[in-house]
Write a protein that holds these residues in place. Sequence first.
Motif, mmCIF file in Angstrom:
data_model
loop_
_atom_site.group_PDB
_atom_site.id
_atom_site.type_symbol
_atom_site.label_atom_id
_atom_site.label_comp_id
_atom_site.label_asym_id
_atom_site.label_seq_id
_atom_site.Cartn_x
_atom_site.Cartn_y
_atom_site.Cartn_z
ATOM 1 N N VAL A 413 0.850 -1.186 0.000
ATOM 2 C CA VAL A 413 0.000 0.000 0.000
ATOM 3 C C VAL A 413 0.888 1.238 0.000
ATOM 4 N N ASP A 414 0.801 1.995 -1.088
ATOM 5 C CA ASP A 414 1.539 3.255 -1.217
ATOM 6 C C ASP A 414 0.594 4.339 -0.728
ATOM 7 N N THR A 415 0.882 4.874 0.462
ATOM 8 C CA THR A 415 -0.080 5.747 1.133
ATOM 9 C C THR A 415 0.320 7.211 1.033
ATOM 10 N N TRP A 416 -0.519 8.007 0.400
ATOM 11 C CA TRP A 416 -0.272 9.453 0.329
ATOM 12 C C TRP A 416 -1.059 10.156 1.418
ATOM 13 N N TRP A 417 -0.373 10.984 2.161
ATOM 14 C CA TRP A 417 -1.022 11.869 3.133
ATOM 15 C C TRP A 417 -0.001 12.866 3.620
ATOM 16 N N GLN A 418 -0.343 13.671 4.595
ATOM 17 C CA GLN A 418 0.532 14.759 5.060
ATOM 18 C C GLN A 418 0.343 14.980 6.558
ATOM 19 N N THR A 419 1.269 15.706 7.151
ATOM 20 C CA THR A 419 1.096 16.126 8.541
ATOM 21 C C THR A 419 -0.287 16.774 8.691
ATOM 22 N N GLU A 420 -0.636 17.566 7.708
ATOM 23 C CA GLU A 420 -1.900 18.303 7.756
ATOM 24 C C GLU A 420 -3.117 17.398 7.652
ATOM 25 N N GLY A 504 -0.377 21.138 -2.174
ATOM 26 C CA GLY A 504 1.012 21.500 -2.465
ATOM 27 C C GLY A 504 1.754 20.455 -3.273
ATOM 28 N N ASP A 505 1.039 19.441 -3.741
ATOM 29 C CA ASP A 505 1.664 18.379 -4.535
ATOM 30 C C ASP A 505 1.191 18.436 -5.988
ATOM 31 N N GLY A 506 2.118 18.202 -6.902
ATOM 32 C CA GLY A 506 1.748 18.011 -8.300
ATOM 33 C C GLY A 506 1.238 16.587 -8.476
ATOM 34 N N GLY A 519 5.455 15.082 -6.574
ATOM 35 C CA GLY A 519 6.341 15.909 -5.745
ATOM 36 C C GLY A 519 5.739 17.277 -5.483
ATOM 37 N N ARG A 520 6.406 18.030 -4.619
ATOM 38 C CA ARG A 520 5.894 19.323 -4.178
ATOM 39 C C ARG A 520 5.965 20.349 -5.292
ATOM 40 N N VAL A 521 4.974 21.226 -5.311
ATOM 41 C CA VAL A 521 5.002 22.313 -6.286
ATOM 42 C C VAL A 521 5.419 23.625 -5.623
ATOM 43 N N HIS A 530 11.268 13.388 4.766
ATOM 44 C CA HIS A 530 11.123 14.474 5.736
ATOM 45 C C HIS A 530 10.982 15.788 5.009
ATOM 46 N N ARG A 531 10.069 16.580 5.512
ATOM 47 C CA ARG A 531 9.817 17.845 4.852
ATOM 48 C C ARG A 531 10.752 18.917 5.352
ATOM 49 N N LEU A 532 11.394 19.602 4.430
ATOM 50 C CA LEU A 532 12.291 20.689 4.804
ATOM 51 C C LEU A 532 11.934 21.888 3.942
HETATM 52 C C1 WT7 Z 1 4.349 15.331 1.793
HETATM 53 C C2 WT7 Z 1 3.859 15.373 3.203
HETATM 54 C C3 WT7 Z 1 2.595 11.398 5.196
HETATM 55 C C4 WT7 Z 1 3.472 11.273 6.342
HETATM 56 C C5 WT7 Z 1 4.914 11.506 6.071
HETATM 57 C C6 WT7 Z 1 5.214 12.802 5.376
HETATM 58 C C7 WT7 Z 1 4.858 13.637 0.259
HETATM 59 C C8 WT7 Z 1 3.867 11.634 1.414
HETATM 60 C C9 WT7 Z 1 3.574 10.265 -0.244
HETATM 61 C C10 WT7 Z 1 3.305 9.215 -1.180
HETATM 62 C C11 WT7 Z 1 4.015 10.641 -2.879
HETATM 63 C C12 WT7 Z 1 4.085 11.474 -0.746
HETATM 64 C C13 WT7 Z 1 3.946 14.652 -0.390
HETATM 65 C C14 WT7 Z 1 3.235 15.295 0.781
HETATM 66 N N1 WT7 Z 1 4.265 12.300 0.318
HETATM 67 N N2 WT7 Z 1 3.455 10.401 1.095
HETATM 68 N N3 WT7 Z 1 2.830 8.032 -0.789
HETATM 69 N N4 WT7 Z 1 3.541 9.454 -2.488
HETATM 70 N N5 WT7 Z 1 4.310 11.655 -2.064
HETATM 71 O O1 WT7 Z 1 4.431 13.852 5.902
HETATM 72 O O2 WT7 Z 1 6.180 15.600 6.198
HETATM 73 O O3 WT7 Z 1 3.740 16.214 6.102
HETATM 74 O O4 WT7 Z 1 4.979 15.449 4.050
HETATM 75 O O5 WT7 Z 1 5.075 14.121 1.589
HETATM 76 O O6 WT7 Z 1 4.728 15.587 -1.063
HETATM 77 O O7 WT7 Z 1 2.752 16.586 0.507
HETATM 78 P P1 WT7 Z 1 4.846 15.339 5.619
#
Ligand code: WT7
Length: 659
Positions: A413-420, A504-506, A519-521, A530-532
């Motif tokens: 499972v390739d899971t997309w999500w964010q801190t938000e 914020g993602d393309g 990736g991020r736009v 890790h987000r920087l």
């Molecule tokens: C950003 C969020 C989700 C918890 C860890 C990171 C990128 C995250 C994926 C995925 C492609 C992904 C996005 C997103 N991202 N998961 N499965 N495929 N991109 O949390 O530090 O809040 O970062 O991580 O760019 O916006 P975060």
Amino acid sequence: MVTDESTAQETYAPDPQFAEQANGTAQMYAAAEADPEEFWAQQARDRITWSTDFDQTLDWSNAPFAKWFVGGELNVAHNCVDRHVEAGNGDRVAIHFEGDQGDTRTITYADLQKEVSKTANALASLGVAKGDRVAIYMPMIPETIFTMLACARLGAPHSVIFGGFAADALRTRIIDADAKVVVTTDGQWRRGKPAPLKATVDAALAPKDGEPDTPVETVLVVNRTGTDVEWVEGRDQWWSDVVDSQSEEHTAEPMDSEHPLFILYTSGTTGKPKGIFHTSGGYLTQCAYTNAVVHDVHPDTDVYWCTADVGWVTGHSYMVYGPLANGATQVVYEGTPDTPHQGRWWEIVQKYGVTILYTAPTAIRTFMKWGDDIPAKYDLSSIRVLGSVGEPINPEAWRWYREHIGGGTAPIVDTWWQTETGAIMISPLPGVTELEPGSAQKPIPGISAEILDDEGQPLTDPEAVGYLVLTKPWPAMLRGIWGDEERYKETYWSRFGDKYYFAGDGAKYDDKGNIWLLGRVDDVMNVSGHRLSTAEIESALVSHPKVAEAAVVGAADETTGQAVCAFVILREDAKKEADEKGEGDDLVQELRNHVGQEIGPIAKPRQVMIVPELPKTRSGKIMRRLLKDVAENREVGDVTTLADDSVMNLIKDGMTADS
Ligand code: WT7
């Protein structure tokens, strides 16, 4: 495996046997589509124990500020701990702790209840009350989880700060959250050696000229490594003195569904980190639901392992809140993958019979580099589900993961999500979805996403590239940025109007309607998941006395996804000095270390290039796109909007240092 000729993209159908036992079902998509709020209300009532039932599922009248499960009351820690004991599962292992040094600890749900209660009593004795903030700066040890849950029990929002952050970054976050107590350890194990941690807290809290004192009254210190520490009388307290003697009983008070649970800082497009804040009922509901249907956790049979550090959102949602709400058994590992040898993870999988593994692509690519023979030495046959998070997983890494870790059969499972977003948003459901390597595929049941073009029009054409947006509120969504309502609206709810959450993602669709994240736009980098923020590192660089100007970009990196590359213009005197002494390399090292000290080792640039100029538009905006071309060794792209189009040649010719 089926190969689709038109795209040469293979897919993997679900295994019928797996599907038979899977928590997720195809019907969930239909049910959620028909009535999303009703779907979420049902998840909330099925998965969470409420001391007062809610009377409204969603209040969106003050959008974009959401309220979920309005009128409901619950205690998050009670849901993660006590209710499992009450249900007769007190003897079930909650945590198999595996220390860096090979020390272990088995913590059942009954043990967890006692430890969390003691910790809650201890925090209360230190004056922590409902609504107070507690900063947690700790490694991956059980006490960290006890502390988070103790905070949840008291209704005192925690703010966990990753142990890799340096004193200044820690200080800013403590002040922003107005934390009264900091919980830390004397030191942390790093590759078999103790590294100080409390010393960083001391530095973060030290009085600074022209700045008010920090709000911290107490520093509670766990002895983890036996590292010598300085002691501030009246402020510092040993965990063993305060916690050990406490009563093992503590009554968890119900909190409003919207009571703040935690703040977690993440990088944005400006230098100032954002305190993303999450509340109780909706967050816990979506964490429990996704951990059940996406990771397919079956609490009575699975051994689950999420390798993320607790300092990031993945550790919050999928090491602490999701699995514990579900009453799962999990592994918590303190160390690094190569301590004391490169097979350590697989040794752990074998030892505990891990069935579900959740990790990041950067780790998978590192293992690929280390060689297939390493995992091959261990019995990994217990593994039945694999998860990926943090950045796109490239199809090669996906195939390697399935083949060498998942026995050629485990669904990924390739899971997309964010801190938000607080919890998983876009992902296949194992046992339901036909898997496509490289794509996070579809929003999970209950979630709606779209891809918009520049004008905000929904894209449907396969391969057209646009911006990912979320089109409906969801239970685990952030409730705002701590102390900054405007920034919340501005950052997430304005790019395409107030109906769309801008991630914020393309992204693009392929011809199967699967979503590919690109990736991020914005000016946010993703290094090892890790987000920087480019701005945060730039401001660290220009705070160095020798630096006049700096621009930072994320350049593609085989292992870490992106790497930090910095372009630096020196001040005149520093430039002269460097030229005379010919000490470019030392200077580069000095600047890298400076960033390490200001933000933390994770932010250290891979490369620092000393340049005579930076490419800017006529309005003075740095064109990072062009610098990225340089950093990635590409032909430099369109330069027509540059104020001075000879600059790029100057940069390429004048690059004097490279680490
Ligand atoms: C950003 C969020 C989700 C918890 C860890 C990171 C990128 C995250 C994926 C995925 C492609 C992904 C996005 C997103 N991202 N998961 N499965 N495929 N991109 O949390 O530090 O809040 O970062 O991580 O760019 O916006 P975060």
